[in-house]
Write an enzyme that holds these catalytic residues in place. Structure first.
Site, short mmCIF file in Angstrom:
data_model
loop_
_atom_site.label_atom_id
_atom_site.label_comp_id
_atom_site.label_asym_id
_atom_site.label_seq_id
_atom_site.Cartn_x
_atom_site.Cartn_y
_atom_site.Cartn_z
N THR A 186 0.81 -1.21 0.00
CA THR A 186 0.00 0.00 0.00
C THR A 186 0.85 1.26 0.00
O THR A 186 0.44 2.30 -0.54
CB THR A 186 -0.93 -0.01 1.22
OG1 THR A 186 -1.84 -1.10 1.07
CG2 THR A 186 -1.73 1.27 1.36
N TYR A 239 -8.25 0.50 -3.19
CA TYR A 239 -7.20 1.10 -4.05
C TYR A 239 -6.36 -0.03 -4.64
O TYR A 239 -6.55 -1.21 -4.32
CB TYR A 239 -6.32 2.02 -3.19
CG TYR A 239 -5.77 1.32 -1.97
CD1 TYR A 239 -4.61 0.58 -2.05
CD2 TYR A 239 -6.45 1.35 -0.76
CE1 TYR A 239 -4.12 -0.11 -0.96
CE2 TYR A 239 -5.98 0.67 0.35
CZ TYR A 239 -4.81 -0.05 0.24
OH TYR A 239 -4.34 -0.75 1.31
N SER A 274 1.48 -7.74 -0.66
CA SER A 274 2.27 -8.67 0.16
C SER A 274 1.59 -10.02 0.39
O SER A 274 2.24 -10.95 0.86
CB SER A 274 2.66 -8.02 1.48
OG SER A 274 1.59 -7.97 2.38
N THR A 288 1.63 -4.32 4.26
CA THR A 288 1.53 -4.57 5.71
C THR A 288 0.95 -5.95 6.03
O THR A 288 1.12 -6.44 7.14
CB THR A 288 0.65 -3.50 6.38
OG1 THR A 288 -0.65 -3.54 5.79
CG2 THR A 288 1.25 -2.12 6.23
N ASP A 289 0.26 -6.56 5.06
CA ASP A 289 -0.47 -7.80 5.39
C ASP A 289 0.46 -8.93 5.84
O ASP A 289 0.10 -9.71 6.73
CB ASP A 289 -1.30 -8.26 4.19
CG ASP A 289 -2.48 -7.33 3.94
OD1 ASP A 289 -2.79 -6.51 4.83
OD2 ASP A 289 -3.09 -7.42 2.87
N LYS A 304 0.21 -7.56 13.00
CA LYS A 304 -0.82 -6.65 12.49
C LYS A 304 -2.13 -6.98 13.21
O LYS A 304 -2.55 -8.14 13.23
CB LYS A 304 -0.96 -6.82 10.98
CG LYS A 304 -1.91 -5.82 10.36
CD LYS A 304 -1.93 -5.88 8.84
CE LYS A 304 -2.88 -4.82 8.31
NZ LYS A 304 -2.94 -4.78 6.85
N GLU A 333 -1.83 -28.70 27.22
CA GLU A 333 -3.12 -29.21 26.71
C GLU A 333 -2.96 -30.49 25.89
O GLU A 333 -3.94 -31.08 25.45
CB GLU A 333 -3.80 -28.13 25.86
CG GLU A 333 -4.35 -26.97 26.67
CD GLU A 333 -5.48 -27.38 27.61
OE1 GLU A 333 -6.25 -28.29 27.25
OE2 GLU A 333 -5.58 -26.79 28.70
C1 SIN Z 1 -1.05 -3.02 2.81
O1 SIN Z 1 0.07 -2.81 2.40
O2 SIN Z 1 -1.48 -2.39 3.81
C2 SIN Z 1 -2.02 -4.01 2.22
C3 SIN Z 1 -1.56 -4.61 0.97
C4 SIN Z 1 -0.32 -5.42 1.10
O3 SIN Z 1 -0.07 -6.01 2.15
O4 SIN Z 1 0.43 -5.49 0.11
#
Ligand code: SIN
Length: 358
Positions: free
Chosen positions: A41, A55, A88, A121-122, A194, A315
């Protein structure tokens, strides 16, 4: 005898030379930071300034990202490389090996002080932890992304990138393993995760705690990672072209054997069981896990809860089942450690040792 005009021109020339030398000296004092761009992103674009969902990720190139933040030139000598241009969720083992090898080559160069990796971020936490285990340098490696695309109102990419470059050039970041710089905070690769689908404060290190903050163009540390990383690991990816197949079976009420059986049939060498609570195993899944283990597949018990120590022999009787406990690693990070462990051994006692070491 020189005229006043000539003396004035000489003085002006000397002053300009001094200014130019001073600027050059300042540039020479700045750290050299390489930005490796992979997409996400932070490199995304939306249809309008208010488009913050829906987007397109990974469209803007690394030079555009750098040019968008002219302030970078005041804190580092920055160069950029476009390694990938992907969202990602498409980051895979092959991309990780390519990226890690490039990082190791760059950090071996005396004129590189640190590396910033722009990333979606994913799966950022996964790439960060993989690099934390295989980078062979104490120099800073910092992952950074954004939750809003570059075209959005209040895009978080530019400030995150600025902070990441400061961190990658900071002597305080040396020896602290791979770091994540998001939302004015510094996190360690092993423990960050995340936590929110869409807000800019999504990256957290719940319970174990983040390492520090950014403020006023400085990185401030308050904690440091204890688990071994980078130069102190036993993993070497130099000659690897693939990684062993390890998959995750997610636990839920009414879980049956189907997923574990499918993974076994698909050739998994390791299965992470992300169980409920403290990694509990449903009665209906235990025979499938035992059968997988009997075939030589390594079973790691993790938890879907996300926090806390997975108690070995808690467990489930891991000694009797010959399973491994994931300690505090979440399932997606346990998968990474198990893949790397399987490049060294298939001995479950050795693998358990690694889970208590990294
Ligand atoms: C992001 O970057 O927040 C979402 C898309 C990605 O992980 O490439």
């Amino acid at each position: 005898m020189t005229s006043p005009a000539t003396r004035f021109i000489h003085a002006l020339f000397a002053a300009c030379l001094l200014l130019s030398l001073t600027a050059q000296a300042q540039t020479a004092k700045l750290p050299n930071v390489v930005i490796l761009a992979t997409g996400g992103t932070i490199a995304g674009t939306g249809a309008s300034s208010t488009t913050t969902v829906g987007y397109t990720a990974a469209t803007v190139g690394v030079q555009t990202l750098i040019t968008a933040v002219p302030e970078l030139a005041k804190v580092a000598n920055v160069t950029g490389e476009q390694v990938f241009q992907i969202a990602s969720e498409n980051m895979g083992n092959g991309e990780w090996l390519t990226l890690a090898k490039r990082v190791n080559v760059l950090l071996a160069q005396p004129n590189v002080d640190g590396i910033v990796i722009t990333h979606g971020t994913d799966t950022m936490e996964e790439t960060a932890y993989f690099l934390d285990l295989v980078v062979k340098s104490r120099k800073p490696v910092v992952l950074v992304g954004s939750m809003r695309p570059s075209t959005a109102l209040s895009a978080d990419g530019p400030i995150n990138l600025y902070n990441a470059v400061i961190l990658a050039g900071s002597v305080d970041a040396v020896g602290k393993g791979v770091l994540v710089a998001m939302n004015d905070q510094i996190h360690s690769a092993r423990d960050v995760t995340k936590t929110n689908t869409s807000t800019p404060d999504t990256f957290k290190t719940p319970e174990l705690g983040m390492l520090g903050y950014f403020q006023g163009s400085h990185a401030f540390f308050y904690h440091q990672p204890i688990r071994k990383h980078t130069l102190d690991t036993e993993f070497d990816i130099t000659n690897l072209t693939t990684l062993p197949q390890v998959d995750i079976a997610y636990g839920y009420a009414n879980m049956g054997p189907v997923v574990v059986e499918a993974l076994t049939a698909a050739g998994a060498q390791g299965i992470i069981h992300a169980g409920v609570g403290d990694g509990s195993l449903a009665a209906k899944v235990i025979p499938a896990l035992k059968a997988a283990r009997a075939k030589g597949i390594i079973i790691v018990r993790a938890s879907r809860v996300g926090q806390g120590i997975l108690a070995r022999n808690g467990e489930a009787n891991d000694d009797a089942l010959d399973f491994v406990a994931a300690d505090t690693l979440n399932a997606q990070k346990a998968r990474i450690l198990l893949m790397l462990a399987l490049t060294k051994t298939r001995d479950t006692r050795e693998i358990q040792r690694m889970f208590y070491t990294y």
